[in-house]
Design a protein around this motif. Structure first.
Motif, mmCIF file in Angstrom:
data_model
loop_
_atom_site.group_PDB
_atom_site.id
_atom_site.type_symbol
_atom_site.label_atom_id
_atom_site.label_comp_id
_atom_site.label_asym_id
_atom_site.label_seq_id
_atom_site.Cartn_x
_atom_site.Cartn_y
_atom_site.Cartn_z
ATOM 1 N N LEU A 1 -12.946 -5.205 8.002
ATOM 2 C CA LEU A 1 -12.798 -6.612 8.235
ATOM 3 C C LEU A 1 -12.763 -7.013 9.783
ATOM 4 O O LEU A 1 -12.514 -7.796 10.285
ATOM 5 C CB LEU A 1 -11.695 -7.223 7.579
ATOM 6 N N THR B 1 -4.642 2.714 5.085
ATOM 7 C CA THR B 1 -4.920 1.238 5.045
ATOM 8 C C THR B 1 -5.220 0.585 6.233
ATOM 9 O O THR B 1 -6.331 -0.304 6.204
ATOM 10 C CB THR B 1 -3.535 0.548 4.573
ATOM 11 N N GLN B 2 -4.541 0.780 7.617
ATOM 12 C CA GLN B 2 -5.150 0.116 8.778
ATOM 13 C C GLN B 2 -6.494 0.654 9.019
ATOM 14 O O GLN B 2 -7.334 -0.313 9.477
ATOM 15 C CB GLN B 2 -4.076 0.648 9.735
ATOM 16 N N ASP C 1 -10.199 -1.442 -2.029
ATOM 17 C CA ASP C 1 -9.929 -0.504 -0.931
ATOM 18 C C ASP C 1 -9.639 0.895 -1.440
ATOM 19 O O ASP C 1 -9.705 1.177 -2.638
ATOM 20 C CB ASP C 1 -8.937 -1.182 0.003
ATOM 21 N N TRP D 1 -9.960 -5.969 11.685
ATOM 22 C CA TRP D 1 -8.825 -6.307 11.985
ATOM 23 C C TRP D 1 -8.147 -5.327 12.975
ATOM 24 O O TRP D 1 -8.472 -4.214 13.105
ATOM 25 C CB TRP D 1 -7.829 -6.218 10.888
ATOM 26 N N ALA E 1 -1.920 -7.663 10.457
ATOM 27 C CA ALA E 1 -3.126 -7.783 10.942
ATOM 28 C C ALA E 1 -3.536 -9.040 11.735
ATOM 29 O O ALA E 1 -3.148 -9.853 11.351
ATOM 30 C CB ALA E 1 -3.848 -7.913 9.547
ATOM 31 N N TRP F 1 -2.835 -6.841 -3.314
ATOM 32 C CA TRP F 1 -3.089 -8.312 -2.601
ATOM 33 C C TRP F 1 -1.991 -9.301 -3.121
ATOM 34 O O TRP F 1 -2.088 -9.352 -4.513
ATOM 35 C CB TRP F 1 -4.283 -8.572 -2.114
ATOM 36 N N SER G 1 0.950 -1.270 -0.002
ATOM 37 C CA SER G 1 0.100 0.032 -0.023
ATOM 38 C C SER G 1 0.927 1.023 0.013
ATOM 39 O O SER G 1 2.010 1.329 0.233
ATOM 40 C CB SER G 1 -1.030 0.031 1.286
ATOM 41 N N CYS H 1 -19.909 -5.810 5.143
ATOM 42 C CA CYS H 1 -18.490 -5.316 4.608
ATOM 43 C C CYS H 1 -18.440 -4.416 3.376
ATOM 44 O O CYS H 1 -17.741 -3.475 3.260
ATOM 45 C CB CYS H 1 -17.540 -6.775 4.164
ATOM 46 N N ALA I 1 -16.956 -0.681 3.178
ATOM 47 C CA ALA I 1 -16.033 -0.370 2.194
ATOM 48 C C ALA I 1 -16.338 1.036 1.508
ATOM 49 O O ALA I 1 -15.643 1.784 1.253
ATOM 50 C CB ALA I 1 -15.780 -1.200 1.169
ATOM 51 N N TYR J 1 -9.305 -1.328 6.896
ATOM 52 C CA TYR J 1 -9.460 -2.688 6.905
ATOM 53 C C TYR J 1 -9.886 -3.036 8.425
ATOM 54 O O TYR J 1 -10.593 -3.858 8.647
ATOM 55 C CB TYR J 1 -8.045 -3.674 6.562
#
Length: 269
Positions: free
Chosen positions: A47, A39-40, A255, A49, A63, A86, A33, A232, A236, A43
């Motif tokens: 998700l 990014t943290q 993302d 995380w 994660a 990914w 990323s 989800c 997003a 997600y």
């Protein structure tokens, strides 16, 4: 780096399982990323995380899902001129041998093999340009827990599933008869990969006879198992991402940085 898996992704080990006993199967996934904090945040919202540091340094995070390390993030896309994406990593007993096999069969080696104690990693591409990684060394703590908490499976979208299966089979020793190798099955137009009886990857073909769609280039898609696909997808969208496709059991998401991934209902493979 000690006790980390490739591309910034790696938990500390307690129960040591190495790629000499489990090989050919996906063993980790990592996201390249641009913005680590963004990014943290994305997600964590989508998700659920949580995060901890990685021994590779300040640009890397691990994660956690219910306390189990499931993926790595490397915020080095701009610094290292890498694509935001990914990437699945496959276990190999010898990284040098795997890289040589890739080159011999028309693939390319983008990075490595590089040493990341307690192992070695390389970033590669197959004949059609789909990017993947390999990892030689110790696997994540409690291998079976990772397999349950990690992606449901990874899927290769490519031009010719059977040709791709031959390529990866020769590189990763699929269906080789060696103890611990992955089993390959053919279901209609798909190739199904099993490790210890579990489906861990699928390969499917595009329109082989037609010109490839430039928007759907060959790539490995990471599928994360979730309890609420629709939830989800809405998260997003709310946090700067987008929904490319959605139904009751699966949604393909992008993302906020542009990396594509899939959320799949738990129990669906």
């Amino acid at each position: 780096m000690t006790h980390d898996t490739p591309a910034g992704a790696g938990p500390r080990r307690r129960e040591v399982v190495s790629t000499h006993s489990v090989f050919g199967a996906p063993c980790w996934v990592s996201l390249t990323s641009r913005d680590l904090q963004a990014t943290q945040d994305f997600y964590a919202a989508v998700l659920g995380w949580r995060w901890r540091g990685a021994e590779l340094g300040e640009h890397f995070r691990i994660a956690l899902a219910d306390g189990v390390p499931v993926a790595g993030i490397a915020a080095v896309a701009s610094m290292w001129q890498m694509a935001v994406a990914w990437t699945p990593y496959f276990a190999v007993p010898d990284a040098d041998v795997a890289v040589s096999r890739v080159r011999e069969r028309g693939g390319t080696a983008a990075v490595g093999p590089l040493s990341f104690p307690p192992g070695r990693a390389a970033l590669l591409a197959d004949r059609d340009g789909a990017t993947f990684g390999i990892w030689q060394g110790e696997l994540v703590t409690n291998w079976e827990a990772w397999r349950q908490a990690a992606p449901t499976f990874v899927r290769l979208h490519t031009r010719d599933a059977f040709d791709a299966a031959i390529f990866y089979g020769e590189v990763l020793d699929w269906a080789s008869g060696l103890p611990g190798c992955c089993e390959v099955e053919y279901e209609g137009g798909e190739v199904v990969l099993r490790s210890r009886g579990d489906i861990v990857a699928r390969i499917d073909s595009g329109a082989v006879e037609a010109a490839p769609d430039p928007e759907v280039r060959p790539h490995w898609q990471i599928h994360f198992s979730v309890a609420d696909v629709a939830g989800c997808a809405r998260a997003a969208e709310k946090h700067g991402g987008s929904v490319l496709r959605e139904d009751e059991t699966e949604a393909i998401l992008r993302d906020a940085d542009g990396a594509q991934f899939t959320v799949t209902s738990r129990g669906s493979r």
